[in-house]
Design an enzyme around this catalytic site. Structure first.
Site, short mmCIF file in Angstrom:
data_model
loop_
_atom_site.label_atom_id
_atom_site.label_comp_id
_atom_site.label_asym_id
_atom_site.label_seq_id
_atom_site.Cartn_x
_atom_site.Cartn_y
_atom_site.Cartn_z
N ARG A 294 -11.44 0.76 3.27
CA ARG A 294 -10.30 1.28 4.04
C ARG A 294 -9.78 0.22 5.00
NH1 ARG A 294 -11.91 7.68 5.13
NH2 ARG A 294 -11.55 8.25 2.94
N TYR A 434 -4.35 4.80 -1.93
CA TYR A 434 -5.75 4.59 -2.38
C TYR A 434 -6.70 4.36 -1.22
CZ TYR A 434 -4.97 -0.62 -3.11
OH TYR A 434 -4.71 -1.95 -3.02
N GLU A 435 -7.96 4.55 -1.49
CA GLU A 435 -9.00 4.55 -0.44
C GLU A 435 -8.70 5.61 0.62
OE1 GLU A 435 -11.40 3.19 -1.41
OE2 GLU A 435 -10.68 1.59 -2.71
N GLY A 436 -8.14 6.73 0.20
CA GLY A 436 -7.86 7.81 1.13
C GLY A 436 -6.42 7.78 1.59
#
Lengths: 588, 588
Positions: A294, A434-436
């Site tokens: 992140r 992406y990655e949350g």
């Protein structure tokens, strides 16, 4: 033009914003001097400008392709990756105990930015390897560390993160992938994972998949997940790639951007996997990798934004069109002289340098949390964890905005793919997803980072901002101007924080209706704070007799951010405190 | 899902916002009833849903291609265009004297929206034909009208706008294209035009290029330009396409979006052209076409936004992921139940319906300016001209935002091209650029529409907004809430207006540094005003006993816009009034 790594700005942030006086004094970094870091980053920058950046345009056009289970990447990728490994860039911020260069996190963040600015599709491979290294360093067994870390740190092997399944995106509790224990202590992993970045390719000798799966009898939901290491090639007795594991790539996605990076569908068909740590603890282990990733995606945002800004500035200074509005020239002028083009360019720069400043400051806290004095780690860790969703949320959302402005500065030429800036607009769009997603970052901020400790870290953050406000009060006119805006934004933050802490327990919907506005408010404040610190540092250097265009720009950037971006905090506060009813009561 | 035309919302706006009580009473529209308009738009909507929308995905993938001077468009385009012409959709809002259906401008705007929502690449062809019709209607000779208008109104022939040259984009004064007068009264046109939308294709039997060029001895700059009609095929004695003219297509652009539409490089090599009106008056004549096209590009913004919203809403109601934050469900729920997804969906709807409301209101003023009582035309025209840059600027910028949110609602799936929503994000990006960038709209607003009459029209606009505020004061709680926000935004507008009127003559750079913030502030206010009017109209219908989800949604949309979007006016005011020094004094 291609790309020039912004070494001066990076080093300024590293020296003045990333807590270098404390980080540089850690035993971990004994003997590391700023000049060592500069030398390494300059070499990395040259390599990325000369070797990686030229891959981008053709790579985007060519894309990644799957043929009979094998993935081919654009021409030049394999050779560039080979050089990347050989020069040691993967290892830059990893520990010497695993063969790394042992530079601090801020230097690692800078290298991540540089590689990703040169080519985001290329940069994704090392980015995920970094995450796998952190996850195994923290939770792997000694044998796993011995087997995998050196090869990952060198980049000889690469890593992947296997979370998503068709029914399980943001909602990891819905993961169905199974892990059956075998007689030899390994597990047989079965299931399908999608959206696996660099899930299959031949850049590295081996691919180490970190996979969340469910053991027999494990409970439903996120608490039933375990983490497994699933190598593409099972290491042989000597630790070299041996037998092919039962994991195959059955498809690559056709994407809007980062098109040269392979986004794979992976089928695990009784693949051999090795448990990391204990069963059922997979999610917390994976959070280590996710947190690293992140942060790195936020840095990718800075990278894409910087690239877009470099192109836009060069174009605006070259393209002649239209007379000056003030009548100062009878001839047409470079468009950079038009006030609105200046507005766009300065906004791009402020958002880019602001994101970088925040990332570099956060990297300092991350180092203190990991390598600082035992007694200070928890506090540093809490601050770092508070800041990571801001880095990810702010810099990824702003990257989309900056890339879009970059197209706008180019006018009609921006819409033509050959100009090369439409790619940044396409690439940037994945970053808030992406990655949350941004909403996931906002939930993380409000739920885990604010509510869980009753707002203690958030209040500490606000107190640090107010220390900077006080320091600005002693400065010149520009500092005073920034102080006023920063103080107002801090007050908007504090009022929003108090409201959310009070509202969330009783009316979660009303609180979470304001979660993304709160993320953006807090991200803006954190960035405004760091840019204000950079103003103070630049002013101090000026006071010490240094006079440079660079320092004047740093001060101008901080002021522009305060007067053009930070002022949005008042509207965010209204959205958070007064906006929930109109949001929740409407029929969709 | 594909596309459903928003007939109810369109008809609501047409009836309540577009000045129907006055427009419908004009002699021009004697006999036209709302039900006729609804019937026409419903039929147009069916055609576009069933025939045009299915072209979009494959058309975007296939693109337009040039082969030996001939342009081929994606499969199905020719047949669809044939049906479009046969059903008369090009003619919908054009005069019966040229074979048109003779419906009002608001109905024409609605049809433009519907076609472009179905497929923006397809919609660009009729959009430019509409502009050519308006330019020739206003400035063509009787013979030119007789020769061209009927065929353009039917869509049998299409029109193009030829402004841009490599060195002349926003800066039309740099146009070099030459026009040499011949013995027969025609001119020989020579030069290269770029970015010519539908500059070459075979959908229509003939293409009527409207071209800005410079006659011998004409002065430099914009005042030396003349306007010419340059047909692809020179009409023969019977008015049918005859000999091929000396204009050829030498290239098509490879674009980020609207990829099925051909964007041509046109080479005029002594092509036969016919002067429109008088020499040297080309720019004002072309402004007629540009104004029509600018309004229509704003409508395209509404179209792309609506399409993105329809897809996002459908996906969010279907996709199950994550538990409700308020703990109201132990199972995962449709993501539309998550507060932040609601926030995104409502924001998308508010910006979309807001843009539509403003466009429909503006269409009413356009009709009054053209067909109203002689004594009222000037005032209506001034208001329409004030609103057109807002329609273009607001709706095009917001389309980019809405399309981006549409990708975000889809999460990772949004980034996959096959999902179909990344295309809206790509298509939207041209809207703030072509037909005059956002900065050009802002200069137009501040220079021509505000400064030129000393702010008279702008103050009249503010007075109308304040009339609506007063009406809201008599309403219920939702109306009161909107009144407060609208009044505050009106005050921000008035303060900004006063500042700009005072600043511009003395310090043009300082004023124009705030031109785009002023455009966005004014656009937001104009949209908030129209949505407030829609709230009043909906409340009146409720008071009259009508109870429907549609009316409740209209009220909720107005309130959401006021509380989540309109509140940005305070920050825009700060940018305009206090932001110039930090913008102008910084080194780039």
């Amino acid at each position: 033009m291609l790309y020039t790594a912004p070494i001066d700005d990076i080093m300024f942030d590293l020296e003045h914003l990333s807590g270098w006086s404390e980080v540089g004094a850690l035993p971990r970094y004994a003997g590391v001097e700023l000049e060592d870091i500069r030398a390494a980053l300059e070499a990395c920058g040259r390599f990325c400008s000369e070797v990686v950046a030229p891959l981008g345009v053709a790579g985007d056009e060519a894309g990644a392709h799957l043929d009979a289970g094998r993935v081919s990447l654009p021409e030049g990728y394999a050779a560039a990756y080979g050089q990347f490994v050989e020069m040691g860039w993967q290892s830059l911020a990893h520990g010497p105990e695993h063969g790394g260069m042992g530079l601090p996190r801020a230097a690692g963040a800078a290298a991540t930015e540089i590689v990703n600015a040169a080519d985001t599709s290329f940069g994704l491979c090392p980015l995920l390897t970094d995450g796998a290294i952190d996850a195994l360093t923290k939770n792997g067994s000694p044998a796993q560390k011995a087997l995998y870390l050196e090869k990952l740190v060198s980049g000889q092997w690469s890593g992947t993160m296997n979370l998503t399944e068709p029914q399980a995106g943001s909602d990891l509790g819905r993961i169905r992938c199974r892990a059956e224990p075998g007689a030899d202590g390994s597990y047989a992993i079965s299931g399908t994972k999608i959206f696996i970045t660099y899930g299959e390719h031949e850049l590295s000798e081996n691919i180490i998949h970190l996979v969340l799966a469910r053991t027999p009898g494990a409970p439903e939901g996120p608490k039933g997940l375990s983490l497994f290491v699933v190598p593409k090639f099972l290491p042989d007795a000597a630790g070299n790639p041996g037998r092919r594991n039962a994991v195959t790539c059955s498809g690559l996605e056709h994407k809007l951007g980062v098109r040269a990076s392979p986004t794979a569908v992976l089928n695990f068909e009784g693949a051999t996997g090795y448990l990391v740590g204990e069963e059922m603890r997979g999610l917390p282990y994976m959070f280590v990798m996710m947190s690293t990733a992140r942060f790195a995606v936020g840095v990718q945002g800075v990278a894409v934004a910087d690239r877009a800004h470099q192109h836009a500035l060069a174009y605006a200074e070259e393209r002649v069109q239209g007379r000056a509005v003030d009548g100062s020239s009878a001839e047409a002028v470079a468009i950079a002289r038009h006030p609105d083009v200046r507005r766009m360019l300065l906004r791009m720069r402020a958002l880019t340098e602001g994101g970088r400043a925040l990332a570099m400051a956060t990297a300092g806290w991350l180092d203190l949390a990991e390598h600082g004095a035992e007694t200070e780690r928890a506090a540093a860790g809490a601050m770092a964890e508070f800041l990571v969703p801001l880095v990810k949320g702010f810099a990824s959302e702003r990257a989309v905005e900056v890339a879009s402005l970059g197209v706008q500065v180019h006018g009609g030429m921006g819409f033509i793919e050959e100009t090369g800036v439409a790619r940044f607009y396409r690439d940037a769009r994945i970053l808030p997803i992406y990655e949350g997603t941004t909403a996931i970052q906002a939930n993380d901020l409000l739920g885990r980072k604010v509510q869980r400790d009753g707002g203690a870290t958030a209040r500490r953050f606000a107190a640090l901002v107010r220390e900077t406000v006080a320091a600005l009060r002693g400065g010149d006119m520009a500092a005073q101007a920034v102080a006023g805006r920063l103080e107002r934004a801090a007050a908007d933050f504090e009022a929003s924080l108090a409201h959310l802490l009070e509202t969330a327990p009783a009316d979660a919907n009303a609180a979470y209706a304001g979660s993304v506005p709160f993320l953006m408010l807090t991200g803006n404040l954190a960035v405004g704070w760091q840019l204000a610190r950079s103003l103070l540092a630049a002013a101090a250097r000026q006071a010490a007799g240094e006079d440079s265009a660079f320092l004047r720009r740093k001060i101008a950037t901080a002021r522009f951010f305060a007067e053009h971006v930070l002022i949005d905090s008042a509207a965010e506060r209204l959205r958070i405190i007064e906006g929930a009813p109109s949001l929740l009561e409407a029929d969709l």
